[in-house]
Design a protein around this motif. Structure first.
Motif, short mmCIF file in Angstrom:
data_model
loop_
_atom_site.label_atom_id
_atom_site.label_comp_id
_atom_site.label_asym_id
_atom_site.label_seq_id
_atom_site.Cartn_x
_atom_site.Cartn_y
_atom_site.Cartn_z
N SER A 50 8.98 -28.09 38.02
CA SER A 50 8.86 -29.25 39.65
C SER A 50 8.05 -30.88 40.03
O SER A 50 7.25 -30.73 38.64
CB SER A 50 8.19 -28.13 40.50
N ASN A 51 7.74 -31.14 40.61
CA ASN A 51 6.35 -31.81 40.91
C ASN A 51 5.34 -31.26 40.78
O ASN A 51 4.78 -30.10 41.37
CB ASN A 51 7.34 -31.97 42.22
N GLY A 52 4.27 -32.08 40.40
CA GLY A 52 3.42 -31.14 40.08
C GLY A 52 2.04 -31.77 38.93
O GLY A 52 2.73 -32.97 38.00
N THR A 53 1.22 -31.29 38.39
CA THR A 53 0.12 -31.61 37.44
C THR A 53 0.16 -30.79 36.63
O THR A 53 0.64 -29.39 36.50
CB THR A 53 -1.74 -31.84 37.96
N ILE A 54 -0.04 -30.97 35.63
CA ILE A 54 0.36 -30.70 33.71
C ILE A 54 -0.73 -29.75 33.67
O ILE A 54 -2.38 -30.41 33.86
CB ILE A 54 0.72 -31.00 32.60
N LYS A 55 -0.98 -27.95 34.04
CA LYS A 55 -2.57 -28.08 34.22
C LYS A 55 -3.01 -27.28 32.47
O LYS A 55 -4.26 -27.05 32.74
CB LYS A 55 -2.35 -26.29 35.23
N GLU A 56 -1.96 -26.47 31.88
CA GLU A 56 -2.37 -26.49 30.57
C GLU A 56 -1.52 -26.35 29.52
O GLU A 56 0.02 -27.00 29.84
CB GLU A 56 -2.34 -24.58 30.67
N VAL A 57 -1.80 -26.63 28.28
CA VAL A 57 -1.13 -27.20 27.17
C VAL A 57 -1.01 -26.00 26.02
O VAL A 57 -2.26 -26.39 25.61
CB VAL A 57 -0.84 -28.92 26.89
N LYS A 58 -0.62 -25.31 26.14
CA LYS A 58 -0.88 -24.40 24.63
C LYS A 58 -0.54 -24.51 23.36
O LYS A 58 -0.95 -23.55 22.17
CB LYS A 58 -0.72 -23.06 25.67
N LYS A 59 0.02 -25.87 23.03
CA LYS A 59 0.74 -26.40 21.87
C LYS A 59 0.26 -27.23 21.56
O LYS A 59 -0.04 -28.08 22.55
CB LYS A 59 1.96 -25.97 22.00
N SER A 60 -0.09 -28.54 19.90
CA SER A 60 0.01 -29.15 20.18
C SER A 60 0.85 -29.60 18.80
O SER A 60 2.19 -29.06 18.45
CB SER A 60 -1.30 -29.59 19.05
#
Length: 76
Positions: A50-60
């Protein structure tokens, strides 16, 4: 809120390595590549649902992930 999940991979492949990932708070459009995964057979691009903002990234980069694992979330 949309979860970014590791999809089914190539036949008989159950895990992949995170090769590239966008940072938190980046604004994305539906279809933008947000994560790249590498397996021993293929590279796979995970696109924004979807359109939006990446709120959380759990992996590197370098993390090993399994099918069905949550990679992060997008807030629309």
């Amino acid at each position: 809120l949309h979860e970014i999940i590791v999809p089914e991979l190539a036949e008989s492949t159950v895990e992949a390595t995170v090769a590239c990932v966008k940072k938190r708070w980046i604004i994305v459009s539906k279809g933008d590549v947000i994560i790249e995964l590498d397996t021993d057979k293929v590279s796979l691009e995970i696109v924004s649902p979807s359109n939006g903002t990446i709120k959380e990234v759990k992996k590197s980069v370098g993390d090993v992930v399994k099918v069905g694992e949550i990679l992060g979330t997008i807030d629309d």
